[in-house]
Design a protein around this motif. Structure first.
Motif, mmCIF file in Angstrom:
data_model
loop_
_atom_site.group_PDB
_atom_site.id
_atom_site.type_symbol
_atom_site.label_atom_id
_atom_site.label_comp_id
_atom_site.label_asym_id
_atom_site.label_seq_id
_atom_site.Cartn_x
_atom_site.Cartn_y
_atom_site.Cartn_z
ATOM 1 N N ALA A 195 9.927 -39.914 -29.493
ATOM 2 C CA ALA A 195 9.087 -38.729 -29.698
ATOM 3 C C ALA A 195 9.218 -37.747 -28.543
ATOM 4 O O ALA A 195 9.376 -36.535 -28.747
ATOM 5 N N GLY A 196 9.175 -38.252 -27.320
ATOM 6 C CA GLY A 196 9.309 -37.373 -26.167
ATOM 7 C C GLY A 196 10.672 -36.716 -26.104
ATOM 8 O O GLY A 196 10.794 -35.521 -25.787
ATOM 9 N N TYR A 197 11.697 -37.493 -26.406
ATOM 10 C CA TYR A 197 13.073 -36.983 -26.394
ATOM 11 C C TYR A 197 13.241 -35.867 -27.415
ATOM 12 O O TYR A 197 13.786 -34.793 -27.115
ATOM 13 N N ARG A 198 12.763 -36.108 -28.632
ATOM 14 C CA ARG A 198 12.832 -35.088 -29.677
ATOM 15 C C ARG A 198 12.095 -33.820 -29.248
ATOM 16 O O ARG A 198 12.601 -32.704 -29.397
ATOM 17 N N ALA A 199 10.879 -34.012 -28.712
ATOM 18 C CA ALA A 199 10.049 -32.866 -28.351
ATOM 19 C C ALA A 199 10.695 -32.036 -27.247
ATOM 20 O O ALA A 199 10.671 -30.802 -27.292
ATOM 21 N N GLY A 200 11.260 -32.696 -26.248
ATOM 22 C CA GLY A 200 11.907 -31.973 -25.159
ATOM 23 C C GLY A 200 13.111 -31.189 -25.636
ATOM 24 O O GLY A 200 13.331 -30.030 -25.240
ATOM 25 N N GLU A 342 10.449 -27.288 -13.719
ATOM 26 C CA GLU A 342 9.424 -26.373 -14.230
ATOM 27 C C GLU A 342 8.698 -27.000 -15.424
ATOM 28 O O GLU A 342 7.464 -26.912 -15.537
ATOM 29 N N LEU A 343 9.466 -27.642 -16.297
ATOM 30 C CA LEU A 343 8.857 -28.326 -17.433
ATOM 31 C C LEU A 343 7.977 -29.484 -16.966
ATOM 32 O O LEU A 343 6.875 -29.700 -17.508
ATOM 33 N N LYS A 344 8.439 -30.210 -15.974
ATOM 34 C CA LYS A 344 7.653 -31.313 -15.421
ATOM 35 C C LYS A 344 6.293 -30.821 -14.945
ATOM 36 O O LYS A 344 5.255 -31.431 -15.248
ATOM 37 N N GLN A 345 6.288 -29.727 -14.216
ATOM 38 C CA GLN A 345 5.030 -29.207 -13.695
ATOM 39 C C GLN A 345 4.119 -28.732 -14.823
ATOM 40 O O GLN A 345 2.883 -28.904 -14.757
ATOM 41 N N LYS A 346 4.689 -28.168 -15.861
ATOM 42 C CA LYS A 346 3.883 -27.722 -16.992
ATOM 43 C C LYS A 346 3.215 -28.897 -17.700
ATOM 44 O O LYS A 346 2.072 -28.795 -18.177
ATOM 45 N N ILE A 347 3.923 -30.015 -17.764
ATOM 46 C CA ILE A 347 3.329 -31.215 -18.365
ATOM 47 C C ILE A 347 2.197 -31.728 -17.479
ATOM 48 O O ILE A 347 1.111 -32.065 -17.961
ATOM 49 N N ILE A 348 2.436 -31.790 -16.188
ATOM 50 C CA ILE A 348 1.408 -32.248 -15.252
ATOM 51 C C ILE A 348 0.174 -31.353 -15.321
ATOM 52 O O ILE A 348 -0.973 -31.837 -15.286
ATOM 53 N N ASP A 349 0.394 -30.058 -15.439
ATOM 54 C CA ASP A 349 -0.719 -29.091 -15.477
ATOM 55 C C ASP A 349 -1.405 -29.014 -16.843
ATOM 56 O O ASP A 349 -2.424 -28.333 -16.986
ATOM 57 N N GLY A 350 -0.826 -29.702 -17.823
ATOM 58 C CA GLY A 350 -1.424 -29.689 -19.149
ATOM 59 C C GLY A 350 -1.002 -28.530 -20.019
ATOM 60 O O GLY A 350 -1.507 -28.376 -21.142
ATOM 61 N N GLU A 351 -0.059 -27.724 -19.561
ATOM 62 C CA GLU A 351 0.414 -26.591 -20.363
ATOM 63 C C GLU A 351 1.276 -27.058 -21.535
ATOM 64 O O GLU A 351 1.350 -26.399 -22.567
ATOM 65 N N ILE A 352 1.946 -28.191 -21.343
ATOM 66 C CA ILE A 352 2.727 -28.803 -22.424
ATOM 67 C C ILE A 352 2.110 -30.161 -22.738
ATOM 68 O O ILE A 352 1.934 -30.990 -21.847
ATOM 69 N N GLN A 353 1.751 -30.352 -23.985
ATOM 70 C CA GLN A 353 1.247 -31.646 -24.464
ATOM 71 C C GLN A 353 2.375 -32.356 -25.192
ATOM 72 O O GLN A 353 2.853 -31.874 -26.222
ATOM 73 N N VAL A 354 2.809 -33.487 -24.669
ATOM 74 C CA VAL A 354 3.947 -34.193 -25.243
ATOM 75 C C VAL A 354 3.470 -35.178 -26.311
ATOM 76 O O VAL A 354 2.620 -36.022 -26.044
ATOM 77 N N PRO A 355 3.997 -35.098 -27.525
ATOM 78 C CA PRO A 355 3.594 -36.020 -28.587
ATOM 79 C C PRO A 355 4.072 -37.439 -28.307
ATOM 80 O O PRO A 355 5.069 -37.644 -27.606
ATOM 81 N N GLU A 356 3.350 -38.401 -28.875
ATOM 82 C CA GLU A 356 3.670 -39.813 -28.643
ATOM 83 C C GLU A 356 4.287 -40.489 -29.852
ATOM 84 O O GLU A 356 4.743 -41.629 -29.763
#
Length: 361
Positions: A195-200, A342-356
Protein backbone atom coordinates in the motif's frame (compact mmCIF):
# COMPACT_ATOMS: atom_id res chain seq x y z
CA UNK A 1 16.92 -24.02 0.97
CA UNK A 2 18.89 -20.89 1.68
CA UNK A 3 22.49 -21.24 2.76
CA UNK A 4 22.62 -20.03 6.35
CA UNK A 5 25.22 -17.43 7.24
CA UNK A 6 26.83 -18.77 10.36
CA UNK A 7 29.98 -16.80 11.25
CA UNK A 8 30.26 -15.78 14.90
CA UNK A 9 26.99 -16.50 16.66
CA UNK A 10 25.67 -14.80 19.74
CA UNK A 11 24.24 -18.14 20.77
CA UNK A 12 22.62 -21.11 19.07
CA UNK A 13 19.62 -23.32 19.53
CA UNK A 14 18.96 -26.30 17.30
CA UNK A 15 16.17 -28.75 16.99
CA UNK A 16 17.75 -32.19 16.70
CA UNK A 17 15.56 -35.26 16.16
CA UNK A 18 12.60 -33.32 17.48
CA UNK A 19 14.29 -32.35 20.77
CA UNK A 20 15.22 -28.78 21.66
CA UNK A 21 18.81 -28.22 22.72
CA UNK A 22 19.80 -24.74 23.84
CA UNK A 23 23.49 -23.90 23.77
CA UNK A 24 25.35 -23.49 27.02
CA UNK A 25 27.79 -20.88 25.82
CA UNK A 26 27.18 -17.26 24.92
CA UNK A 27 29.13 -14.37 23.45
CA UNK A 28 30.85 -12.04 25.84
CA UNK A 29 31.42 -14.69 28.48
CA UNK A 30 28.02 -14.41 30.19
CA UNK A 31 27.68 -17.64 32.14
CA UNK A 32 24.42 -19.32 33.01
CA UNK A 33 24.97 -18.68 36.68
CA UNK A 34 25.22 -14.89 36.39
CA UNK A 35 27.98 -12.49 35.38
CA UNK A 36 30.09 -9.95 37.18
CA UNK A 37 28.77 -6.40 37.19
CA UNK A 38 30.46 -3.03 36.85
CA UNK A 39 34.08 -2.17 37.55
CA UNK A 40 35.23 -1.41 41.05
CA UNK A 41 35.26 2.29 41.86
CA UNK A 42 36.66 3.41 45.19
CA UNK A 43 35.15 0.90 47.58
CA UNK A 44 33.74 -1.06 44.61
CA UNK A 45 30.15 -1.64 43.59
CA UNK A 46 27.79 -4.54 43.87
CA UNK A 47 27.61 -7.09 41.10
CA UNK A 48 24.71 -6.55 38.72
CA UNK A 49 22.58 -9.55 37.84
CA UNK A 50 22.74 -11.03 34.36
CA UNK A 51 19.65 -10.51 32.20
CA UNK A 52 19.06 -13.63 30.12
CA UNK A 53 17.56 -13.03 26.69
CA UNK A 54 16.26 -15.68 24.31
CA UNK A 55 15.26 -14.82 20.74
CA UNK A 56 13.52 -17.02 18.19
CA UNK A 57 13.83 -16.06 14.51
CA UNK A 58 11.15 -16.12 11.87
CA UNK A 59 11.07 -18.71 9.08
CA UNK A 60 14.25 -18.44 7.02
CA UNK A 61 16.41 -17.85 10.08
CA UNK A 62 19.80 -16.23 10.19
CA UNK A 63 21.37 -15.41 6.86
CA UNK A 64 18.28 -14.01 5.14
CA UNK A 65 20.20 -10.72 4.62
CA UNK A 66 17.04 -8.97 5.79
CA UNK A 67 14.49 -9.26 8.61
CA UNK A 68 16.06 -11.97 10.78
CA UNK A 69 19.56 -10.60 10.36
CA UNK A 70 18.35 -7.21 11.60
CA UNK A 71 17.02 -8.88 14.76
CA UNK A 72 20.40 -10.57 15.21
CA UNK A 73 22.10 -7.18 14.89
CA UNK A 74 20.00 -5.97 17.84
CA UNK A 75 21.16 -8.94 19.90
CA UNK A 76 24.74 -8.31 18.91
CA UNK A 77 24.54 -4.63 19.86
CA UNK A 78 23.10 -5.51 23.26
CA UNK A 79 25.95 -7.93 23.89
CA UNK A 80 28.53 -5.33 22.86
CA UNK A 81 27.06 -2.51 24.92
CA UNK A 82 26.05 -4.40 28.06
CA UNK A 83 28.74 -7.08 28.09
CA UNK A 84 28.40 -9.42 31.05
CA UNK A 85 25.15 -7.78 32.13
CA UNK A 86 23.33 -9.76 29.44
CA UNK A 87 23.44 -13.35 28.29
CA UNK A 88 21.83 -13.91 24.91
CA UNK A 89 20.77 -17.01 23.00
CA UNK A 90 19.02 -17.43 19.66
CA UNK A 91 17.05 -20.21 18.00
CA UNK A 92 15.68 -21.01 14.56
CA UNK A 93 12.34 -22.70 13.89
CA UNK A 94 12.03 -25.63 11.56
CA UNK A 95 11.30 -25.04 7.88
CA UNK A 96 7.55 -24.66 8.36
CA UNK A 97 7.79 -22.86 11.69
CA UNK A 98 5.58 -25.40 13.47
CA UNK A 99 7.83 -25.46 16.55
CA UNK A 100 7.76 -21.72 17.29
CA UNK A 101 5.82 -22.23 20.49
CA UNK A 102 8.11 -25.03 21.65
CA UNK A 103 11.17 -22.83 21.23
CA UNK A 104 9.62 -19.93 23.14
CA UNK A 105 8.50 -22.27 25.92
CA UNK A 106 11.97 -23.81 26.20
CA UNK A 107 13.50 -20.39 26.90
CA UNK A 108 10.75 -19.50 29.39
CA UNK A 109 10.99 -22.86 31.12
CA UNK A 110 14.72 -22.33 31.65
CA UNK A 111 14.05 -19.06 33.43
CA UNK A 112 15.06 -16.55 30.78
CA UNK A 113 14.14 -12.99 31.75
CA UNK A 114 13.12 -11.87 28.25
CA UNK A 115 11.94 -14.02 25.34
CA UNK A 116 11.44 -12.47 21.87
CA UNK A 117 9.57 -13.85 18.86
CA UNK A 118 10.62 -12.26 15.57
CA UNK A 119 7.63 -11.89 13.26
CA UNK A 120 3.85 -11.65 13.30
CA UNK A 121 3.54 -15.42 12.84
CA UNK A 122 4.51 -15.67 16.52
CA UNK A 123 1.30 -13.97 17.70
CA UNK A 124 -0.53 -17.08 18.90
CA UNK A 125 2.61 -18.72 20.26
CA UNK A 126 3.68 -15.67 22.28
CA UNK A 127 0.14 -15.24 23.62
CA UNK A 128 -0.03 -18.84 24.81
CA UNK A 129 3.41 -19.00 26.39
CA UNK A 130 3.19 -15.54 27.99
CA UNK A 131 0.03 -16.64 29.80
CA UNK A 132 1.79 -19.74 31.10
CA UNK A 133 4.80 -17.76 32.36
CA UNK A 134 3.50 -14.45 33.79
CA UNK A 135 6.84 -13.73 35.49
CA UNK A 136 8.76 -13.86 32.20
CA UNK A 137 8.84 -10.80 29.93
CA UNK A 138 8.11 -11.31 26.24
CA UNK A 139 8.54 -9.28 23.08
CA UNK A 140 7.02 -9.82 19.66
CA UNK A 141 8.05 -8.08 16.45
CA UNK A 142 5.34 -6.94 14.00
CA UNK A 143 2.32 -7.95 16.03
CA UNK A 144 0.46 -7.82 19.34
CA UNK A 145 -1.77 -10.30 21.20
CA UNK A 146 -5.45 -9.59 20.77
CA UNK A 147 -5.80 -9.22 24.52
CA UNK A 148 -3.40 -6.94 26.45
CA UNK A 149 -0.90 -8.87 28.55
CA UNK A 150 1.17 -7.24 31.28
CA UNK A 151 4.30 -9.17 30.31
CA UNK A 152 4.28 -8.64 26.51
CA UNK A 153 5.81 -5.71 24.60
CA UNK A 154 4.79 -5.33 20.96
CA UNK A 155 7.40 -3.92 18.55
CA UNK A 156 5.61 -2.69 15.45
CA UNK A 157 6.60 -0.55 12.48
CA UNK A 158 4.91 1.84 10.09
CA UNK A 159 6.12 -0.02 7.03
CA UNK A 160 3.71 1.88 4.82
CA UNK A 161 5.51 5.17 5.60
CA UNK A 162 8.93 3.89 4.56
CA UNK A 163 7.45 2.09 1.57
CA UNK A 164 5.87 5.36 0.41
CA UNK A 165 9.36 6.83 0.04
CA UNK A 166 10.76 3.93 -1.98
CA UNK A 167 7.60 3.90 -4.11
CA UNK A 168 8.27 7.55 -4.90
CA UNK A 169 11.87 6.64 -5.73
CA UNK A 170 10.71 3.89 -8.10
CA UNK A 171 8.32 6.26 -9.90
CA UNK A 172 11.06 8.86 -10.24
CA UNK A 173 13.49 6.32 -11.70
CA UNK A 174 11.33 4.17 -13.98
CA UNK A 175 11.78 4.68 -17.70
CA UNK A 176 8.93 2.43 -18.75
CA UNK A 177 6.22 3.76 -16.44
CA UNK A 178 5.89 0.26 -14.97
CA UNK A 179 7.27 -0.85 -11.59
CA UNK A 180 6.92 -4.07 -9.62
CA UNK A 181 6.26 -5.32 -6.10
CA UNK A 182 7.01 -8.86 -4.93
CA UNK A 183 5.65 -9.76 -1.50
CA UNK A 184 6.38 -12.84 0.58
CA UNK A 185 3.38 -14.29 2.39
CA UNK A 186 0.16 -12.53 1.41
CA UNK A 187 -1.03 -10.99 4.67
CA UNK A 188 -2.19 -7.72 6.18
CA UNK A 189 1.39 -6.93 7.24
CA UNK A 190 2.98 -7.34 3.80
CA UNK A 191 0.06 -5.54 2.21
CA UNK A 192 1.09 -2.47 4.22
CA UNK A 193 4.37 -2.50 2.29
CA UNK A 194 2.44 -2.78 -0.96
CA UNK A 195 0.00 0.00 0.00
CA UNK A 196 2.75 2.45 0.88
CA UNK A 197 4.72 1.60 -2.24
CA UNK A 198 1.68 2.11 -4.47
CA UNK A 199 0.79 5.38 -2.75
CA UNK A 200 4.30 6.81 -3.06
CA UNK A 201 4.53 5.90 -6.72
CA UNK A 202 1.10 7.30 -7.50
CA UNK A 203 1.91 10.50 -5.61
CA UNK A 204 4.76 11.11 -8.06
CA UNK A 205 2.97 9.85 -11.17
CA UNK A 206 -0.74 8.96 -11.01
CA UNK A 207 -0.38 7.04 -14.28
CA UNK A 208 2.43 4.74 -13.16
CA UNK A 209 1.55 1.04 -13.39
CA UNK A 210 2.37 -1.12 -10.37
CA UNK A 211 2.61 -4.87 -10.97
CA UNK A 212 2.04 -6.94 -7.81
CA UNK A 213 2.72 -10.60 -7.00
CA UNK A 214 3.01 -12.61 -3.78
CA UNK A 215 5.16 -15.70 -3.31
CA UNK A 216 2.58 -17.65 -1.32
CA UNK A 217 0.15 -17.84 1.58
CA UNK A 218 2.29 -19.54 4.23
CA UNK A 219 5.44 -18.60 6.11
CA UNK A 220 7.55 -20.55 3.63
CA UNK A 221 6.88 -17.78 1.12
CA UNK A 222 9.65 -15.83 2.87
CA UNK A 223 12.32 -18.41 2.06
CA UNK A 224 11.77 -19.29 -1.61
CA UNK A 225 14.28 -17.43 -3.81
CA UNK A 226 13.36 -19.59 -6.81
CA UNK A 227 9.80 -18.26 -6.65
CA UNK A 228 11.07 -14.73 -6.16
CA UNK A 229 13.17 -14.99 -9.31
CA UNK A 230 10.26 -16.41 -11.28
CA UNK A 231 7.90 -13.61 -10.22
CA UNK A 232 10.43 -10.87 -10.89
CA UNK A 233 11.24 -12.20 -14.36
CA UNK A 234 7.53 -12.26 -15.20
CA UNK A 235 7.17 -8.63 -14.11
CA UNK A 236 10.22 -7.61 -16.13
CA UNK A 237 8.73 -9.31 -19.19
CA UNK A 238 5.65 -7.13 -18.66
CA UNK A 239 7.80 -4.00 -18.67
CA UNK A 240 8.71 -3.38 -15.02
CA UNK A 241 12.17 -1.86 -14.68
CA UNK A 242 12.20 -1.23 -10.91
CA UNK A 243 11.06 -3.98 -8.50
CA UNK A 244 10.61 -3.68 -4.73
CA UNK A 245 10.50 -6.85 -2.66
CA UNK A 246 9.13 -7.37 0.84
CA UNK A 247 9.81 -11.08 0.90
CA UNK A 248 12.70 -11.91 3.23
CA UNK A 249 14.98 -14.58 1.78
CA UNK A 250 12.75 -14.87 -1.29
CA UNK A 251 14.08 -11.45 -2.26
CA UNK A 252 17.41 -12.97 -3.23
CA UNK A 253 15.68 -14.41 -6.30
CA UNK A 254 14.30 -10.97 -7.13
CA UNK A 255 17.83 -9.56 -7.03
CA UNK A 256 19.09 -12.36 -9.27
CA UNK A 257 16.43 -11.67 -11.89
CA UNK A 258 16.93 -7.92 -11.81
CA UNK A 259 20.69 -8.22 -12.17
CA UNK A 260 20.37 -10.72 -15.01
CA UNK A 261 18.01 -8.40 -16.89
CA UNK A 262 19.83 -5.13 -16.16
CA UNK A 263 16.99 -3.53 -14.16
CA UNK A 264 16.80 -1.95 -10.69
CA UNK A 265 15.72 -3.45 -7.38
CA UNK A 266 14.68 -2.04 -4.02
CA UNK A 267 15.58 -4.03 -0.92
CA UNK A 268 13.79 -4.29 2.41
CA UNK A 269 14.39 -4.28 6.17
CA UNK A 270 18.20 -4.03 6.06
CA UNK A 271 20.25 -1.82 3.73
CA UNK A 272 20.59 -4.66 1.26
CA UNK A 273 23.24 -3.04 -0.87
CA UNK A 274 25.42 -3.80 2.18
CA UNK A 275 23.96 -7.13 3.31
CA UNK A 276 23.67 -8.52 -0.24
CA UNK A 277 26.81 -6.99 -1.79
CA UNK A 278 26.73 -9.23 -4.87
CA UNK A 279 23.71 -7.23 -6.03
CA UNK A 280 24.71 -3.77 -4.81
CA UNK A 281 25.12 -2.47 -8.35
CA UNK A 282 21.39 -2.94 -9.08
CA UNK A 283 19.91 -2.04 -5.67
CA UNK A 284 18.61 1.50 -6.00
CA UNK A 285 17.83 1.74 -2.28
CA UNK A 286 16.19 -0.27 0.51
CA UNK A 287 13.23 0.38 2.76
CA UNK A 288 15.06 0.12 6.04
CA UNK A 289 13.04 -1.29 8.92
CA UNK A 290 15.02 -0.91 12.14
CA UNK A 291 14.22 -4.21 13.80
CA UNK A 292 17.71 -4.01 15.29
CA UNK A 293 16.85 -0.77 17.10
CA UNK A 294 13.56 -2.17 18.42
CA UNK A 295 15.18 -5.38 19.70
CA UNK A 296 18.00 -3.46 21.34
CA UNK A 297 15.59 -0.96 22.92
CA UNK A 298 13.56 -3.82 24.39
CA UNK A 299 16.62 -5.54 25.84
CA UNK A 300 17.85 -2.24 27.26
CA UNK A 301 14.50 -1.63 28.94
CA UNK A 302 14.80 -4.94 30.80
CA UNK A 303 18.44 -4.33 31.73
CA UNK A 304 17.55 -0.87 33.08
CA UNK A 305 14.38 -2.03 34.83
CA UNK A 306 12.09 -0.02 32.56
CA UNK A 307 10.19 -2.73 30.68
CA UNK A 308 6.89 -1.41 29.37
CA UNK A 309 4.27 -3.79 27.98
CA UNK A 310 1.96 -2.88 25.15
CA UNK A 311 2.47 -1.23 21.79
CA UNK A 312 5.73 0.41 20.70
CA UNK A 313 5.38 1.80 17.16
CA UNK A 314 8.38 2.86 15.04
CA UNK A 315 7.73 5.13 12.06
CA UNK A 316 9.52 7.88 10.13
CA UNK A 317 9.25 10.23 13.11
CA UNK A 318 10.95 7.70 15.38
CA UNK A 319 13.57 6.84 12.71
CA UNK A 320 12.18 3.30 12.76
CA UNK A 321 11.75 3.16 8.98
CA UNK A 322 13.26 5.04 6.05
CA UNK A 323 15.21 4.65 2.83
CA UNK A 324 18.89 3.76 2.56
CA UNK A 325 21.68 5.89 1.13
CA UNK A 326 25.33 4.87 1.29
CA UNK A 327 28.49 5.07 -0.78
CA UNK A 328 27.42 2.08 -2.89
CA UNK A 329 24.09 3.46 -4.07
CA UNK A 330 24.61 7.20 -3.71
CA UNK A 331 25.34 7.75 -7.40
CA UNK A 332 22.06 6.04 -8.35
CA UNK A 333 19.83 7.96 -5.98
CA UNK A 334 21.45 11.26 -5.03
CA UNK A 335 19.56 13.18 -7.73
CA UNK A 336 16.23 12.42 -6.02
CA UNK A 337 17.13 12.44 -2.30
CA UNK A 338 16.01 16.04 -1.84
CA UNK A 339 12.55 15.13 -3.15
CA UNK A 340 12.39 12.04 -0.96
CA UNK A 341 13.45 13.96 2.13
CA UNK A 342 10.76 16.56 1.44
CA UNK A 343 8.15 13.81 1.24
CA UNK A 344 9.48 12.29 4.46
CA UNK A 345 9.02 15.56 6.29
CA UNK A 346 5.51 15.97 4.93
CA UNK A 347 4.59 12.55 6.29
CA UNK A 348 6.10 13.37 9.68
CA UNK A 349 4.22 16.69 9.74
CA UNK A 350 0.96 15.00 8.81
CA UNK A 351 0.63 16.72 5.44
CA UNK A 352 0.65 13.32 3.73
CA UNK A 353 -1.43 10.50 5.18
CA UNK A 354 -0.11 7.17 3.93
CA UNK A 355 -2.72 4.42 3.44
CA UNK A 356 -2.17 1.04 5.08
CA UNK A 357 -4.19 -1.15 2.72
CA UNK A 358 -3.85 -1.48 -1.07
CA UNK A 359 -7.55 -0.92 -1.54
CA UNK A 360 -7.21 2.62 -0.19
CA UNK A 361 -4.67 3.68 -2.82
Amino acid sequence: MLRRARGRMVGLALVVAGSLILSACGAGGGGSGGASGGESQGGGQAEQPTVRVGLVYDVGGRGDQSFNDMAYAGLERAQQEFGDRVEVRDAEPDAGGQNREDLLRAFADQGYDLVIGVGYLFTDAVTAVAKEYPDVKFGIVDSCPQEPLDNVACLTFKEHEGSFLVGAAAALKTRTGKIGFVGGMKSALIERFEAGYRAGAKYINPDVQVLVDYAGTTGEAFSNPTKGRELALAQIQQGADVIYHAAGGTGKGVFEAVKQQGKLAIGVDADQSLTAPDYADVILTSMVKRVDVAVFDLIRSVVEGDFRPGLHAYGLKEDGVGYAVNDKNRAMIEDITAQLDELKQKIIDGEIQVPETPGDV
